[in-house]
Design a protein around this motif. Structure first.
Motif, short mmCIF file in Angstrom:
data_model
loop_
_atom_site.label_atom_id
_atom_site.label_comp_id
_atom_site.label_asym_id
_atom_site.label_seq_id
_atom_site.Cartn_x
_atom_site.Cartn_y
_atom_site.Cartn_z
N MET A 1 0.85 -1.18 0.00
CA MET A 1 0.00 0.00 0.00
C MET A 1 0.89 1.24 0.00
O MET A 1 1.83 1.33 0.76
CB MET A 1 -0.91 -0.02 1.22
CG MET A 1 -1.74 1.24 1.35
SD MET A 1 -3.02 1.13 2.60
CE MET A 1 -4.40 0.80 1.56
N PRO A 2 0.57 2.22 -0.86
CA PRO A 2 1.39 3.44 -0.90
C PRO A 2 1.24 4.26 0.37
O PRO A 2 0.23 4.16 1.07
CB PRO A 2 0.83 4.19 -2.11
CG PRO A 2 -0.51 3.62 -2.35
CD PRO A 2 -0.51 2.22 -1.81
N LEU A 3 2.24 5.06 0.64
CA LEU A 3 2.19 5.93 1.82
C LEU A 3 1.04 6.92 1.71
O LEU A 3 0.37 7.21 2.69
CB LEU A 3 3.51 6.68 1.99
CG LEU A 3 4.70 5.83 2.37
CD1 LEU A 3 5.96 6.68 2.39
CD2 LEU A 3 4.48 5.18 3.73
N VAL A 4 0.83 7.45 0.52
CA VAL A 4 -0.27 8.38 0.27
C VAL A 4 -1.14 7.75 -0.81
O VAL A 4 -0.71 7.61 -1.95
CB VAL A 4 0.25 9.76 -0.20
CG1 VAL A 4 -0.91 10.69 -0.50
CG2 VAL A 4 1.18 10.37 0.85
N PRO A 5 -2.35 7.35 -0.46
CA PRO A 5 -3.22 6.73 -1.45
C PRO A 5 -3.55 7.69 -2.60
O PRO A 5 -3.76 8.88 -2.39
CB PRO A 5 -4.50 6.39 -0.67
CG PRO A 5 -4.14 6.51 0.76
CD PRO A 5 -2.98 7.45 0.85
N HIS A 6 -3.58 7.16 -3.81
CA HIS A 6 -3.91 7.99 -4.97
C HIS A 6 -5.39 8.37 -4.91
O HIS A 6 -6.24 7.53 -4.64
CB HIS A 6 -3.61 7.23 -6.26
CG HIS A 6 -3.65 8.10 -7.46
ND1 HIS A 6 -4.83 8.47 -8.07
CD2 HIS A 6 -2.66 8.70 -8.16
CE1 HIS A 6 -4.56 9.25 -9.09
NE2 HIS A 6 -3.25 9.40 -9.17
#
Length: 82
Positions: A1-6
């Motif tokens: 999972m990205p640090l900041v969700p798109h």
């Protein structure tokens, strides 16, 4: 999972949780590099008058613009209601 969700992914997850099916159209360009959008978001501009995504186009061709608005719309409109 990205640090900041798109933002587009957040909107898509909200629609999925509400049971909606949808089609994703990918547009080019990046928000922080304005020239990268040139000529790549004409459909978004025609639909909404601006070039930011995500945009949800409803069955009646009205639009819901922005992640927060799409999440809110999805929460209030489950697919089971329609």
């Amino acid at each position: 999972m990205p640090l900041v969700p798109h933002p587009c992914g957040v909107a898509a997850q909200a629609l999925e949780r509400s049971g909606h099916t949808f089609t994703v159209k990918t547009v080019g360009g990046f928000k922080n590099i304005p020239l990268s959008r040139r000529g790549k978001r004409d459909e978004i501009i025609a639909l909404t008058g601006q070039q930011d995504v995500p945009v949800l186009v409803l069955d009646d061709d009205t639009t819901v613009q922005g992640t927060g608005a799409i999440v809110e719309w999805a929460a209030g409109h489950s697919a089971a209601q329609h």
